[in-house]
Design a protein around this motif. Structure first.
Motif, PDB file in Angstrom:
ATOM      1  N   ILE A  49       0.779  -1.083  -0.021  1.00  0.00           N
ATOM      2  CA  ILE A  49      -0.007  -0.062   0.005  1.00  0.00           C
ATOM      3  C   ILE A  49       0.824   1.130   0.054  1.00  0.00           C
ATOM      4  O   ILE A  49       0.542   2.230  -0.738  1.00  0.00           O
ATOM      5  CB  ILE A  49      -0.883   0.026   1.036  1.00  0.00           C
ATOM      6  N   TYR A  50       1.937   1.402   0.858  1.00  0.00           N
ATOM      7  CA  TYR A  50       2.917   2.316   0.949  1.00  0.00           C
ATOM      8  C   TYR A  50       3.602   2.622  -0.576  1.00  0.00           C
ATOM      9  O   TYR A  50       3.945   3.858  -0.592  1.00  0.00           O
ATOM     10  CB  TYR A  50       3.642   2.240   2.184  1.00  0.00           C
ATOM     11  N   LYS A  51       3.986   1.493  -0.831  1.00  0.00           N
ATOM     12  CA  LYS A  51       4.600   1.653  -2.041  1.00  0.00           C
ATOM     13  C   LYS A  51       3.792   2.253  -3.262  1.00  0.00           C
ATOM     14  O   LYS A  51       4.397   2.893  -4.154  1.00  0.00           O
ATOM     15  CB  LYS A  51       5.020   0.296  -2.721  1.00  0.00           C
ATOM     16  N   GLU A  52       2.420   1.684  -3.373  1.00  0.00           N
ATOM     17  CA  GLU A  52       1.656   2.228  -4.558  1.00  0.00           C
ATOM     18  C   GLU A  52       1.288   3.735  -4.110  1.00  0.00           C
ATOM     19  O   GLU A  52       1.048   4.480  -5.149  1.00  0.00           O
ATOM     20  CB  GLU A  52       0.410   1.607  -4.375  1.00  0.00           C
ATOM     21  N   LYS A  53       1.421   4.082  -2.782  1.00  0.00           N
ATOM     22  CA  LYS A  53       1.119   5.595  -2.661  1.00  0.00           C
ATOM     23  C   LYS A  53       2.216   6.388  -2.928  1.00  0.00           C
ATOM     24  O   LYS A  53       1.949   7.414  -3.381  1.00  0.00           O
ATOM     25  CB  LYS A  53       0.677   5.617  -0.870  1.00  0.00           C
ATOM     26  N   ASP A  54       3.260   6.022  -2.680  1.00  0.00           N
ATOM     27  CA  ASP A  54       4.477   6.661  -2.949  1.00  0.00           C
ATOM     28  C   ASP A  54       4.467   6.763  -4.536  1.00  0.00           C
ATOM     29  O   ASP A  54       4.820   7.980  -5.142  1.00  0.00           O
ATOM     30  CB  ASP A  54       5.959   5.973  -2.621  1.00  0.00           C
ATOM     31  N   GLU A  55       4.318   5.827  -5.233  1.00  0.00           N
ATOM     32  CA  GLU A  55       4.143   5.990  -6.758  1.00  0.00           C
ATOM     33  C   GLU A  55       3.296   7.028  -7.134  1.00  0.00           C
ATOM     34  O   GLU A  55       3.458   7.727  -8.126  1.00  0.00           O
ATOM     35  CB  GLU A  55       3.939   4.492  -7.482  1.00  0.00           C
ATOM     36  N   GLN A  56       2.184   6.771  -6.715  1.00  0.00           N
ATOM     37  CA  GLN A  56       0.989   7.900  -6.929  1.00  0.00           C
ATOM     38  C   GLN A  56       1.553   9.232  -6.636  1.00  0.00           C
ATOM     39  O   GLN A  56       1.067  10.385  -7.535  1.00  0.00           O
ATOM     40  CB  GLN A  56      -0.224   7.525  -6.279  1.00  0.00           C
ATOM     41  N   ILE A  62       1.894  12.448  -9.044  1.00  0.00           N
ATOM     42  CA  ILE A  62       1.416  13.515  -9.238  1.00  0.00           C
ATOM     43  C   ILE A  62       2.124  14.832  -9.128  1.00  0.00           C
ATOM     44  O   ILE A  62       1.970  15.807  -9.781  1.00  0.00           O
ATOM     45  CB  ILE A  62       0.622  13.706  -7.713  1.00  0.00           C
ATOM     46  N   ILE A  63       3.418  14.671  -8.367  1.00  0.00           N
ATOM     47  CA  ILE A  63       4.547  15.669  -8.459  1.00  0.00           C
ATOM     48  C   ILE A  63       5.063  15.885  -9.646  1.00  0.00           C
ATOM     49  O   ILE A  63       5.355  16.938 -10.187  1.00  0.00           O
ATOM     50  CB  ILE A  63       5.450  15.316  -7.367  1.00  0.00           C
ATOM     51  N   ASN A  64       5.147  14.953 -10.360  1.00  0.00           N
ATOM     52  CA  ASN A  64       5.853  14.735 -11.755  1.00  0.00           C
ATOM     53  C   ASN A  64       4.560  15.623 -12.868  1.00  0.00           C
ATOM     54  O   ASN A  64       5.269  16.469 -13.518  1.00  0.00           O
ATOM     55  CB  ASN A  64       6.147  13.591 -12.350  1.00  0.00           C
ATOM     56  N   ALA A  65       3.415  15.392 -12.569  1.00  0.00           N
ATOM     57  CA  ALA A  65       2.580  15.870 -13.480  1.00  0.00           C
ATOM     58  C   ALA A  65       2.284  17.441 -13.142  1.00  0.00           C
ATOM     59  O   ALA A  65       2.152  18.534 -14.199  1.00  0.00           O
ATOM     60  CB  ALA A  65       1.041  15.266 -13.133  1.00  0.00           C
TER      61      ALA A  65
END
Length: 212
Positions: A111-118, A122-125
């Motif tokens: 879950i934390y890994k997926e949240k980090d990817e999200q 978002i930051i990149n976008a």
């Protein structure tokens, strides 16, 4: 009635001499003392059956003991089996709990890994959006405008020393004006300091309060 010594009476009744003495004291056996020797008075007809009864009693007691020990062994075996069963169930429950904890930890890490990817996406976008929407031309125009203003200001600037020399001021007055400029250099925007030298912009500012 027959008289027997204590030893003979004990043998006939199948008991110890101490038991004979105890019976005499309790009064369950009669005794007489002759010439310093104690004799026990017994019924001869009942002596043998009493001895046989004692033997039978011992056999019955021995048999009862065997049954008791056998029962204890059976109960002990059952208890041991229950203990082994409980230990096995305890180990199984502990293993299941550890496996559950491992699985839960893996889920949380995922879950934390997926949240980090999200969050990274978002930051990149957002960064990409800012870069795409950045006003490139206006910024260049603004920089060019500032450069032009700076160039024009440099042309208007006059060295304070040069200006004072061009005026008919006394040495004392020139010194006083310089001290005033030095005191107000950090606070007054009209005082322009470049390489530890003071400049004035007479086209833009009024320096009458400096006695210029």
């Amino acid at each position: 009635m027959t008289k027997f010594t204590v030893s003979d009476a004990a043998e006939k009744l199948g008991v110890s001499k101490e038991a004979i003495h105890n019976r005499i004291r309790r009064g369950s056996l009669q005794s007489v003392v002759e010439d310093g020797v104690k004799f026990v008075i017994l019924n001869a007809n009942k002596s043998t059956p009493t001895k046989a009864a004692s033997v039978n009693a011992k056999k019955a007691a021995s048999h009862a003991d065997e049954r008791y020990y056998k029962l204890l062994e059976e109960q002990n075996a059952k208890l041991q089996q229950k203990v082994e069963t409980l230990e096995s169930e305890t180990r199984s429950l502990r293993d299941q709990k550890e496996q559950m904890l491992i699985e839960e930890r893996k889920k949380i890490e995922q879950i934390y890994k997926e949240k980090d990817e999200q969050l990274k996406n978002i930051i990149n976008a957002i960064s990409s959006k800012f870069i795409l929407n950045a006003p490139e031309e206006p910024l260049e125009v603004e920089i060019e405008h500032i450069q032009k203003e700076d160039s024009a200001q440099e042309k208007r600037l006059v060295s304070l020393n040069k200006y004072l020399k061009s005026k008919d001021f006394s040495k004392k007055k020139r010194s006083k004006i310089k001290e005033e400029f030095k005191a107000r250099a950090k606070e007054d925007p009209r005082v322009i300091e470049i390489d530890k030298k003071y400049y004035i912009d007479l086209q833009k500012y009024d320096y009458s309060d400096f006695s210029l």
